[in-house]
Design a protein around this motif. Structure first.
Motif, PDB file in Angstrom:
ATOM      1  N   ASP A  42     -40.778 -20.558  38.668  1.00  0.00           N
ATOM      2  CA  ASP A  42     -42.323 -20.065  39.077  1.00  0.00           C
ATOM      3  C   ASP A  42     -43.254 -20.403  38.074  1.00  0.00           C
ATOM      4  O   ASP A  42     -44.733 -20.753  38.389  1.00  0.00           O
ATOM      5  N   SER A  77     -36.506 -12.934  36.759  1.00  0.00           N
ATOM      6  CA  SER A  77     -34.918 -12.719  37.235  1.00  0.00           C
ATOM      7  C   SER A  77     -34.010 -13.816  36.477  1.00  0.00           C
ATOM      8  O   SER A  77     -32.565 -13.506  36.516  1.00  0.00           O
ATOM      9  N   ASN A  92     -38.909 -12.342  39.727  1.00  0.00           N
ATOM     10  CA  ASN A  92     -38.140 -11.462  40.654  1.00  0.00           C
ATOM     11  C   ASN A  92     -38.935 -11.158  41.676  1.00  0.00           C
ATOM     12  O   ASN A  92     -39.891 -10.734  42.003  1.00  0.00           O
ATOM     13  N   LYS A  93     -37.836 -11.386  42.800  1.00  0.00           N
ATOM     14  CA  LYS A  93     -38.383 -11.194  44.104  1.00  0.00           C
ATOM     15  C   LYS A  93     -39.107  -9.675  44.505  1.00  0.00           C
ATOM     16  O   LYS A  93     -40.225  -9.567  44.856  1.00  0.00           O
ATOM     17  N   GLU A  97     -42.509  -8.347  45.492  1.00  0.00           N
ATOM     18  CA  GLU A  97     -42.689  -7.826  46.775  1.00  0.00           C
ATOM     19  C   GLU A  97     -43.669  -6.580  46.338  1.00  0.00           C
ATOM     20  O   GLU A  97     -44.781  -6.275  47.195  1.00  0.00           O
ATOM     21  N   SER A 487     -40.885  -7.036  52.528  1.00  0.00           N
ATOM     22  CA  SER A 487     -39.534  -7.269  51.971  1.00  0.00           C
ATOM     23  C   SER A 487     -39.327  -8.858  52.386  1.00  0.00           C
ATOM     24  O   SER A 487     -39.144  -9.137  53.649  1.00  0.00           O
ATOM     25  N   ILE A 488     -38.947  -9.694  51.391  1.00  0.00           N
ATOM     26  CA  ILE A 488     -38.797 -11.204  51.883  1.00  0.00           C
ATOM     27  C   ILE A 488     -37.514 -11.395  52.414  1.00  0.00           C
ATOM     28  O   ILE A 488     -36.132 -11.166  51.923  1.00  0.00           O
ATOM     29  N   GLU A 494     -41.556 -16.096  50.804  1.00  0.00           N
ATOM     30  CA  GLU A 494     -41.582 -16.054  49.205  1.00  0.00           C
ATOM     31  C   GLU A 494     -42.868 -16.973  48.740  1.00  0.00           C
ATOM     32  O   GLU A 494     -43.486 -16.589  47.965  1.00  0.00           O
TER      33      GLU A 494
END
Length: 578
Positions: A42, A77, A92-93, A97, A487-488, A494
């Motif tokens: 990313d 992550s 980090n997802k 979020e 929440s993905i 995403e």
RNA sequence: GCACCCUUAGCUCAGGUGGAUAGAGCAACCGCCUUCUAAGCGGUCGGUCAAAGGUUCGAGUCCUUUAGGGUGCGCCA
């Protein structure tokens, strides 16, 4: 997120310096960029490559070292080394979020206002008195107004300056003509067609010696403050600006009567200003005129270029006005930044006026002056945009045509809108398309204007963005469920969420550069990602579990909020249905 | 003559402080509507980034030169 990584790397570099692994005097600029390719994570940094030389080591080795020093955290992550030594960071997802869940509660949608707000004077629109606004005024007006809104959103104090052309020798004949018309039609004065009025005045002036004599007399009287002439002149200003205000209303431009600061405002300041320049030896007399010589500009013989600030007959020129204007903006408003939206032909002139203002100390070094420069509007044939008969296109007629074309396109659509809704849609879509066509371009060069390109509603256009917004609204009309915690659950989600988190960066960057097209590009990409999400992720359908449904509704809501806010910053309205 | 700006796909345009395989839309061709608005989505095709040098690990981006286009150059604004 990006700032977090940047701070992280800065900390690691300074610890390397403390431990003498890296020489303390090494100066490097730590860069973290958004990746273009998902495979690269990313965010990415090239810092290891930049350190290769000072550390005399292989970039990949350095990257290893840097990565080993990254502390445990909840934002990143995964970190990878790639290619010649890039460090790729994967967000980090859960952190993304949370960030978006917070954005939804924030009226500013995660945009952080400037730490030190500035006073910014924005000079834009600038129509001429006793003339109708022409199509070429649209660029300055629309782009200037978007920058106004963006800077205000970030908490700056913004001064809108409508620098109208309300002074000059032509006012003698205009006053004389107005007087003549008032005498002829004492009760109902019709001046709806300013162009015709101007032509009429010119005709009398050229053909009637008595009229011409009176006109010349009125110029002198007006300039010496004669009450009658001033009153007549004010009438002309009012008639013109009332008409322009109607255009502003139609186009949703935030300028009001209070923002008018025409050339005449600076008139009383011109004589003292030139006297000041003379007394301080900054200006010299040459062939009866008063001239300032600029070392930064050369004339055709390579000598410092002379700029006339007072004519040999004692009259002043527009450079003098612009110097006074700059001085006024610094002294009266305490401007930290001045942005003038004017076409590119004025570039050199503005630089010279500012140069003189600096030389004279009217414009301190820490006040930024910028020329928001742009080129001419050309037709499809690459020649200046004109009417079929070769005349100037009036802005009013241009807007009429935009609405007519939008109406034609609407008539092909099968929808159940009421006539009132329909006309609202036509207006909003047409004005949005017209404004966006100007806002979405960066080039300072001339640009090709093409109705078909602008009103096809495909690609990077306002209608596409407006449609994306109304699509979201239609989802909410179809369900009783309310948005919940995000929440993905799909890759499309995403991508969209990551885009949300960049809104802050984009708004700030558009403000800093005074370039609204950066925001346009972002919104277009955002709308595109939403369309993909919408196609592949069912939201309100029966088979969708409740937690995913409410999460997707929240994602839709966030898209809508950013679109509405973002388009609002561009001065473009959204529609609940279209 | 001097100065400033510009040149990216057939067309219209993106490509912050140099980064990985130069991206969209239109046009052309091929798919996707019993399913939340098809004004939508997916795919194919399309490039010597005007040209040549230079700077460096790396250039559409920075420097120099050239070609082509635009604009401005003391008493208009």
């Amino acid at each position: 997120m990006k700032e977090y990584i940047q701070n992280l790397l800065t900390g690691i570099v300074s610890s390397l310096k403390n431990e003498n692994i890296l020489s303390a005097d090494t100066q490097i600029r730590i860069m973290v960029e958004n990746t273009k390719d998902k495979a690269h994570g990313d965010f990415a940094s090239n810092i290891a490559m930049m350190l290769a030389r000072p550390m005399k080591k292989n970039p990949r080795e350095i990257a290893e070292l840097l990565i080993s020093r990254i502390p445990a955290n909840d934002k990143i992550s995964r970190v990878e080394i790639a290619g010649p030594g890039f460090i790729n960071f994967f967000a980090n997802k859960a952190f993304i979020e949370n960030q978006v869940n917070d954005m939804l509660k924030d009226p500013l949608l995660g945009v952080r206002p400037l730490r030190t707000p500035e006073t910014v004077v924005i000079d834009y629109s600038s129509p001429n008195v006793a003339k109708e606004m022409a199509v070429h005024h649209i660029r300055s007006t629309v782009i200037g107004d978007a920058v106004v809104r963006i800077l205000e959103f970030l908490g700056n104090r913004v001064i809108r300056a409508n620098h109208i052309g309300d002074w000059g020798t032509q006012f003698g004949m205009l006053i004389a003509c107005l007087e003549k018309k008032e005498e002829e039609h004492a009760s109902s004065l019709e001046l709806s067609d300013l162009e015709a009025f101007y032509r009429e005045a010119k005709k009398y002036y050229d053909e009637d010696p008595q009229f011409a004599e009176k006109a010349r007399k009125y110029v002198v009287k007006l300039q010496s403050g004669d009450e009658y002439c001033r009153e007549m002149w004010q009438k002309l200003v009012k008639i013109t600006m009332d008409q322009n205000q109607e255009i502003y209303r139609r186009l949703n431009i935030s300028l009001t009567e209070k923002d008018v600061m025409g050339e005449s405002l600076y008139n009383p300041m011109l004589k003292p200003l030139v006297d000041d320049l003379i007394s301080r030896n900054l200006a010299k007399e040459d062939q009866g005129a008063i001239v300032v010589y600029l070392d930064n500009f050369k004339d055709k013989d390579g000598n410092p270029r002379g700029v006339i600030v007072r004519k040999s007959d004692g009259g002043f020129l527009y450079t003098t006005t612009d110097i006074a204007c700059t001085k006024y903006r610094v002294e009266h408003f305490g401007a930290n930044r001045i942005i003038v939206f004017a076409d590119s032909r004025q570039h050199e002139h503005l630089l010279m006026a500012w140069d003189i203002a600096k030389m004279a100390g009217y414009l301190p070094e820490n006040v930024l002056t910028e020329h928001g420069s742009f080129g001419m509007m050309l037709g499809k044939d690459g020649k200046p945009f004109k009417t079929r008969s070769g005349g100037t296109v009036k802005l009013k007629e241009f807007l009429d045509e935009a609405e007519n074309r939008a109406a034609t396109l609407m008539s092909d659509r099968n929808n159940n809108l009421s006539p009132e809704e329909k006309s609202k849609v036509i207006h909003t879509v047409a004005m949005g398309a017209v404004k966006y066509a100007d806002l979405s371009k960066n080039r300072t060069t001339d640009y090709i204007f093409d109705w078909d390109n602008m009103l096809t509603f495909d690609g990077n256009t306002a209608p596409y963005l407006q449609y994306a917004y109304s699509r979201v609204q239609s989802i909410f009309r179809k369900t009783d469920a309310i948005p919940g915690k995000i929440s993905i659950s799909a890759p499309e989600e995403e991508d969209l969420l990551l885009k949300f988190t960049k809104f802050n960066e984009v708004v700030n960057s558009a403000a800093e550069k005074a370039m609204p097209h950066l925001l346009c590009t972002y919104l277009y990409e955002l709308a595109g990602l939403f369309m993909k999400f919408y196609e592949s992720c069912p939201i309100t359908k029966q088979e969708v579990p409740d937690n995913i449904k409410t999460s997707r509704l929240a994602i839709s809501e966030c898209t809508a909020k950013i679109l509405k806010t973002g388009l609002g910053l561009l001065g473009i309205e959204t529609l609940e249905r279209m």
